[in-house]
Design a protein around this motif. Structure first.
Motif, PDB file in Angstrom:
ATOM      1  N   HIS A   1      -1.493  56.660   7.310  1.00 64.46           N
ATOM      2  CA  HIS A   1      -1.958  55.742   8.351  1.00 64.46           C
ATOM      3  C   HIS A   1      -0.829  54.811   8.800  1.00 64.46           C
ATOM      4  CE1 HIS A   1      -4.937  53.474  10.617  1.00 64.46           C
ATOM      5  NE2 HIS A   1      -4.388  52.371  10.158  1.00 64.46           N
ATOM      6  N   LEU A   2      -0.031  54.322   7.848  1.00 62.89           N
ATOM      7  CA  LEU A   2       1.046  53.380   8.185  1.00 62.89           C
ATOM      8  C   LEU A   2       2.226  54.051   8.863  1.00 62.89           C
ATOM      9  CD1 LEU A   2       1.121  51.110   5.015  1.00 62.89           C
ATOM     10  CD2 LEU A   2       0.329  50.491   7.300  1.00 62.89           C
TER      11      LEU A   2
ATOM     12  N   ILE B   1       0.336  52.405  15.410  1.00 62.38           N
ATOM     13  CA  ILE B   1       1.638  53.071  15.456  1.00 62.38           C
ATOM     14  C   ILE B   1       2.298  52.897  14.101  1.00 62.38           C
ATOM     15  CG2 ILE B   1       1.865  52.723  17.952  1.00 62.38           C
ATOM     16  CD1 ILE B   1       3.779  50.409  17.362  1.00 62.38           C
ATOM     17  N   PRO B   2       3.369  53.667  13.827  1.00 62.81           N
ATOM     18  CA  PRO B   2       4.045  53.496  12.537  1.00 62.81           C
ATOM     19  C   PRO B   2       4.565  52.063  12.389  1.00 62.81           C
ATOM     20  CG  PRO B   2       4.754  55.525  13.575  1.00 62.81           C
ATOM     21  CD  PRO B   2       3.923  54.801  14.573  1.00 62.81           C
ATOM     22  N   ILE B   3       4.510  51.571  11.183  1.00 65.06           N
ATOM     23  CA  ILE B   3       4.869  50.177  10.925  1.00 65.06           C
ATOM     24  C   ILE B   3       6.343  49.900  11.248  1.00 65.06           C
ATOM     25  CG2 ILE B   3       5.390  50.459   8.467  1.00 65.06           C
ATOM     26  CD1 ILE B   3       3.821  47.759   8.111  1.00 65.06           C
ATOM     27  N   GLU B   4       7.205  50.858  11.008  1.00 62.02           N
ATOM     28  CA  GLU B   4       8.632  50.676  11.342  1.00 62.02           C
ATOM     29  C   GLU B   4       8.807  50.483  12.846  1.00 62.02           C
ATOM     30  OE1 GLU B   4      11.193  50.292   9.272  1.00 62.02           O
ATOM     31  OE2 GLU B   4       9.827  50.478   7.552  1.00 62.02           O
ATOM     32  N   ARG B   5       8.103  51.303  13.632  1.00 57.29           N
ATOM     33  CA  ARG B   5       8.195  51.193  15.098  1.00 57.29           C
ATOM     34  C   ARG B   5       7.616  49.861  15.564  1.00 57.29           C
ATOM     35  NH1 ARG B   5      10.778  51.327  19.460  1.00 57.29           N
ATOM     36  NH2 ARG B   5       9.612  51.899  21.313  1.00 57.29           N
ATOM     37  N   ALA B   6       6.520  49.424  14.956  1.00 56.18           N
ATOM     38  CA  ALA B   6       5.913  48.139  15.318  1.00 56.18           C
ATOM     39  C   ALA B   6       6.870  46.987  15.048  1.00 56.18           C
ATOM     40  CB  ALA B   6       4.609  47.945  14.556  1.00 56.18           C
ATOM     41  N   MET B   7       7.602  47.056  13.941  1.00 57.25           N
ATOM     42  CA  MET B   7       8.572  45.987  13.645  1.00 57.25           C
ATOM     43  C   MET B   7       9.716  46.012  14.646  1.00 57.25           C
ATOM     44  SD  MET B   7       8.661  45.641   9.475  1.00 57.25           S
ATOM     45  CE  MET B   7       8.987  47.337   9.089  1.00 57.25           C
TER      46      MET B   7
END
Length: 128
Positions: A89-90, A105-111
């Protein structure tokens, strides 16, 4: 008139317990243990002979799965499955609420997007 002290002879001491008394005591203890074990065995057999209610039918002997929530039977495997689901999910794309147009969206992309756009003081859904 004073008596002269007796001369000590080699051998056993006279102050020890008599051997016959020790043997009788040991035999008595073993007899008591045997009688007690026999009584306990008889009591257990008597309690085992009592029948409590009707016997279970074959249908009642079928293993049934208890209702939820159930205890974990293998906690390590269950934790690994939960963590794998969370990681998927993350690190993946998908809809959180398609009707409302919310996606994750993926957490890396969100950051990365947050760094590019800048940090806002108020959350996007909060009242001003």
């Amino acid at each position: 008139m004073t008596r002269a002290p007796r001369k000590q002879r080699p051998g056993h001491e006279r102050q020890d317990a008599p051997p016959k008394g020790v043997v009788y005591a040991l035999v008595g203890v073993f007899v008591l243990i045997t009688v007690t074990a026999g009584l306990i065995f008889a009591l257990l057999e008597g309690f085992g002979a009592t029948h409590h209610g009707p016997r279970a039918t074959p249908m009642e002997r079928i293993a049934q799965t208890p209702p939820s929530p159930r205890l974990e039977s293998n906690p390590k495997t269950d934790l690994a499955a939960v963590r794998a689901q969370e990681d998927a999910h993350l690190s993946g794309y998908g809809w959180s609420d398609r009707q409302a147009g919310l996606a994750h969206i993926p957490i890396e992309r969100a950051m990365q997007l947050e760094v590019q756009r800048g940090w806002t003081d108020t959350p996007s859904g909060a009242a001003k």
